[in-house]
Structures are given as C-alpha cells and as structure tokens.
Design a protein around this motif. Structure first.
Motif, PDB file in Angstrom:
ATOM      1  N   TYR A  76       2.440 -61.212 -29.430  1.00  0.00           N
ATOM      2  CA  TYR A  76       3.648 -60.548 -29.927  1.00  0.00           C
ATOM      3  C   TYR A  76       4.866 -61.055 -29.171  1.00  0.00           C
ATOM      4  O   TYR A  76       4.755 -61.694 -28.112  1.00  0.00           O
ATOM      5  CB  TYR A  76       3.548 -59.020 -29.853  1.00  0.00           C
ATOM      6  N   LEU A  77       6.040 -60.788 -29.747  1.00  0.00           N
ATOM      7  CA  LEU A  77       7.310 -61.206 -29.161  1.00  0.00           C
ATOM      8  C   LEU A  77       7.838 -60.082 -28.276  1.00  0.00           C
ATOM      9  O   LEU A  77       7.978 -58.931 -28.743  1.00  0.00           O
ATOM     10  CB  LEU A  77       8.323 -61.543 -30.260  1.00  0.00           C
ATOM     11  N   GLY A 118      12.352 -61.658 -24.225  1.00  0.00           N
ATOM     12  CA  GLY A 118      12.493 -63.011 -24.718  1.00  0.00           C
ATOM     13  C   GLY A 118      11.314 -63.914 -24.419  1.00  0.00           C
ATOM     14  O   GLY A 118      11.383 -65.130 -24.654  1.00  0.00           O
ATOM     15  N   ARG A 119      10.261 -63.320 -23.919  1.00  0.00           N
ATOM     16  CA  ARG A 119       9.061 -64.102 -23.626  1.00  0.00           C
ATOM     17  C   ARG A 119       7.936 -63.707 -24.583  1.00  0.00           C
ATOM     18  O   ARG A 119       8.097 -62.795 -25.401  1.00  0.00           O
ATOM     19  CB  ARG A 119       8.668 -63.929 -22.157  1.00  0.00           C
ATOM     20  N   GLY A 152      15.857 -62.468 -25.388  1.00  0.00           N
ATOM     21  CA  GLY A 152      15.470 -61.222 -26.018  1.00  0.00           C
ATOM     22  C   GLY A 152      14.734 -61.516 -27.305  1.00  0.00           C
ATOM     23  O   GLY A 152      14.690 -62.661 -27.786  1.00  0.00           O
ATOM     24  N   LYS A 153      14.148 -60.487 -27.908  1.00  0.00           N
ATOM     25  CA  LYS A 153      13.386 -60.678 -29.139  1.00  0.00           C
ATOM     26  C   LYS A 153      14.237 -61.241 -30.276  1.00  0.00           C
ATOM     27  O   LYS A 153      13.763 -62.111 -31.031  1.00  0.00           O
ATOM     28  CB  LYS A 153      12.733 -59.362 -29.559  1.00  0.00           C
ATOM     29  N   ASP A 164      16.534 -63.423 -30.100  1.00  0.00           N
ATOM     30  CA  ASP A 164      16.626 -64.872 -29.890  1.00  0.00           C
ATOM     31  C   ASP A 164      15.348 -65.572 -30.360  1.00  0.00           C
ATOM     32  O   ASP A 164      15.401 -66.661 -30.945  1.00  0.00           O
ATOM     33  CB  ASP A 164      16.876 -65.181 -28.415  1.00  0.00           C
ATOM     34  N   LEU A 165      14.198 -64.974 -30.079  1.00  0.00           N
ATOM     35  CA  LEU A 165      12.935 -65.550 -30.534  1.00  0.00           C
ATOM     36  C   LEU A 165      12.883 -65.580 -32.059  1.00  0.00           C
ATOM     37  O   LEU A 165      12.417 -66.560 -32.653  1.00  0.00           O
ATOM     38  CB  LEU A 165      11.752 -64.748 -29.975  1.00  0.00           C
ATOM     39  N   ASP A 166      13.356 -64.506 -32.689  1.00  0.00           N
ATOM     40  CA  ASP A 166      13.406 -64.478 -34.154  1.00  0.00           C
ATOM     41  C   ASP A 166      14.305 -65.594 -34.679  1.00  0.00           C
ATOM     42  O   ASP A 166      13.963 -66.275 -35.655  1.00  0.00           O
ATOM     43  CB  ASP A 166      13.921 -63.121 -34.637  1.00  0.00           C
ATOM     44  N   ARG A 167      15.436 -65.792 -34.033  1.00  0.00           N
ATOM     45  CA  ARG A 167      16.368 -66.839 -34.458  1.00  0.00           C
ATOM     46  C   ARG A 167      15.745 -68.229 -34.332  1.00  0.00           C
ATOM     47  O   ARG A 167      15.991 -69.113 -35.170  1.00  0.00           O
ATOM     48  CB  ARG A 167      17.645 -66.751 -33.608  1.00  0.00           C
ATOM     49  N   LEU A 168      14.912 -68.419 -33.312  1.00  0.00           N
ATOM     50  CA  LEU A 168      14.264 -69.710 -33.107  1.00  0.00           C
ATOM     51  C   LEU A 168      13.130 -69.958 -34.108  1.00  0.00           C
ATOM     52  O   LEU A 168      12.609 -71.065 -34.193  1.00  0.00           O
ATOM     53  CB  LEU A 168      13.711 -69.805 -31.684  1.00  0.00           C
TER      54      LEU A 168
END
Length: 388
Positions: A82-83, A87-88, A154-155, A157-161
């Motif tokens: 999971y995210l 952000g990790r 943060g989460k 940012d992970l979604d954006r990536l």
C-alpha cells in the motif's frame, strides 16, 4: 563419450547478462525473450506457453521417452502492499526471502507509468534520529519500506507519479565475479542454472553430439512462488532433471564445488533409478559430487509431479552459500553441472519400458533389497528375487 569441454567464459558472460535483466516472478517477459534468442542462436526452435515458459527440443534418434532439463528464469522480488502517508511504500515479498536481506537493497519499481529507482529501508534507519533503536527494531516485511527516488513526500505525490498497489519491485543483484572463481550476487538462484544449461547446450552443439532420445530444454517463469514446471511437461517426456541451487550451510552436505545431488526435498525422495544413473555418470566421467537432503526446499520437479506429470525426477545443484540472500557460488560447480548434463543427454537409455506411458510389469525396474543379499534357502532358490 569423452567429457566435453565447457566454455566457462561463455558461461560467465551469459550469467552476467542474465543477472542484468530484472525478472522477479510476474515480470519475466524480457528475460524470456533473451533466453529464447540465445536458444535460437544455438540452433533450437523455441516454443512459448501463453505466459512465457520456454520449451526448446534438441532432436535425438527417438522422440518417445524424451529427457527434459529444467531451470527457472524468475527470481525473488517484492510488490507494493500500500501507499503510505509519508510518501513511502509498504512491501510484501515475492517468493520466500528474509527482510533482513531487503534492508539497504537498491531496487527498481515497475509501474504502468514508468520505472522508478528506490531503496528498501528499515522504518527507523537514521542513527542520528533513533540512536540505538536502529539495532533493536523488529525484523520483518512490516518493518521496512521503499523510499522512492522521486518527489514523493506524501500519498498524493505517489498517486501523481502513477505508483499503485501491486506494482512489482526488482532487487538489484550487485554481482561480483572474482578471479578465484567465486561469484557473489543476488538471484544466482536460478540464473546460474539457466547459464549452466545454455553452456551445456553450446558444448553439445559445437561437438555435434547425437543423443538417443529428444532432449527438452525447459525454462519456467514462476518457480519461486511454487508454480514452476506445472504446465510445460509433454506426454513424451519420461524423465525430468531439474538444475537449481543446493543449500550450502551448517548441517548440510552441499558444496560450492562439484555437483550436489539432492536425494530428497520437502516433497519426498527423488527417483531412485534416475539419480543413481546420474551419480554413476559422475563416477564414470570423474566429476566431483556429493549428496544432500533439503528439508525446506522444492523445485520445478515438485510442481511437475504435483500437476500430474508421470516422469522420473532428479535434482542436480550447484552449492549456494546464503541462498535467497547475498548468494555465493563457485565456477567449479557450474562447470561440473554442465559436464554432467552433456554426459546424461548423450548416455544410453537404460529403461526402454519408459518409452511408453503405461505398460505391463515386464521390463519394470527393480531395486536391490536386503533379501537379495541373503543366502538362499532351498525353498527360496526358485523365487523371483529383485535384481541388483
């Protein structure tokens, strides 16, 4: 046949090339393409299953009673669980390996939007922040996370990536090939076995070796998760020899030198007659060997038998120190295995009954028993004793 010369430079170069291709279970297309191209370069036509397991047949004098050799292309890895809000990424392992060896590993994450580099770290990794807690924190996959080398704090940012749950992680092998013959790397299980099989095929091709029956060169893509050779064995195959790693460790008899025969693993004993034949070939060709029993181990042969393949099975291995960790092997074992493969492939068929899937008792094998060694009594002189 005299013992064939194995091109160890080719073997080493092939292993280096294989290690450079990420192939955790579930992400094996690239390595399948590489091995398929090499098999075709060595003169064999290639068949792929839908998912990508490879079958390449080197023709012999007969197609029935074929022999098969198998290694697996997939390696250990990890997957995004999971995210996290920091952000990790939380991870789960692909295959059975310890989070001890994950800590500090560099890795590549494969997402639909592209690949990202990162490092697997303990949750408490900074000595300047956590002091002695860095040495007292628990060990396990719940206690590590992936730090992605991108702007991810943060989460959102992970979604954006474009990083998602289920994305696959390939662990860097970090190989070293030393002048004294030792090879240290992750994923030697079982890229070394694949390189051995290709080196043996090269030697047989160059020597124009003829074989009594067809030889199937098989490469599977999901052995690390237990699937292995479950759907690649055809009905004309009578015997299956798996080429994989042995477990060099305290309490084991495996070695980083010569061939290590597995007499049994957690699924039970290997075929008596096939293993005996392989041992005798080592003796005949002056190939160093030892025998071992593996308690917490299964290979492609186990998945084939469990899937219903009626084949004799054996497991020949190269001894690995620290299997599923930072593994170490020696070129002597790899060369020995390749020599044994060439000797086996060209050896005469000793159980002609195995040409047929089913047959009567005539020609069926016998195993020596204690009774065969006893002095016969008058009443027993005409009994049908097992042959020795």
């Amino acid at each position: 046949m005299t013992r064939l010369n194995i091109d160890t430079d080719y073997l080493a170069d092939t292993l280096k090339a294989l290690l450079a291709i990420p192939s955790p279970t579930g992400y094996t297309d690239t390595v399948v393409r590489y091995v398929s191209a090499e098999l075709e370069r060595l003169g064999l036509p290639v068949e792929l299953t839908r998912r990508g397991a490879i079958r390449a047949i080197r023709r012999g004098h007969q197609d029935r009673g074929a022999r098969a050799l198998v290694s697996h292309l997939d390696t250990l890895g990890a997957q995004v669980k999971y995210l996290k809000e920091n952000g990790r990424l939380s991870l789960v392992p692909i295959g059975n390996w310890s989070a001890r060896f994950a800590e500090g590993a560099r890795a590549t994450l494969f997402s639909y939007s592209g690949a990202y580099r990162g490092t697997i770290l303990p949750l408490k990794s900074s000595g300047h922040t956590f002091n002695d807690e860095i040495d007292t924190s628990p060990i396990g996959w719940d206690h590590v996370e992936l730090r992605v080398d991108a702007l991810a704090f943060g989460k959102p940012d992970l979604d954006r990536l474009g990083i998602e749950v289920g994305d696959i992680l390939a662990i860097d092998p970090q190989p070293e090939f030393l002048d004294n013959g030792f090879i240290i790397s992750r994923h030697l299980d079982n890229k070394a076995g694949v390189a051995v099989m290709l080196a043996a095929l090269k030697a047989m091709t160059e020597a124009e070796v003829e074989t009594p029956v067809d030889i199937h060169w098989l490469f599977t893509i999901a052995e690390e998760v237990g699937v292995g050779a479950s759907s690649i064995i055809t009905h004309d195959v009578a015997s299956l020899v798996a080429v994989d790693n042995g477990t060099t460790a305290p309490g084991q008899n495996s070695s980083e030198f010569g061939v290590t025969f597995s007499m049994a693993d957690q699924t039970g004993p290997f075929d008596y007659h096939l293993t005996k034949k392989l041992v005798e070939l080592c003796q005949e060709h002056d190939i160093r060997y030892q025998k071992d029993v593996f308690r917490y181990y299964r290979s492609d042969s186990a998945s084939a038998i469990e899937a219903g393949a009626d084949v004799r099975t054996a497991l020949i291995t190269f001894g690995v120190d620290s299997s599923h960790g930072y593994e170490r092997i020696h070129m002597h074992a790899l060369r020995s295995l390749a020599e044994l493969i060439t000797a086996y492939a060209s050896s005469p068929v000793e159980i002609p009954r195995d040409y047929e899937e089913t047959a009567g008792v005539s020609g069926f094998t016998r195993q020596p028993t204690a009774e065969a060694e006893q002095t016969l009594t008058p009443d027993a002189e005409n009994t049908d004793l097992p042959q020795t």
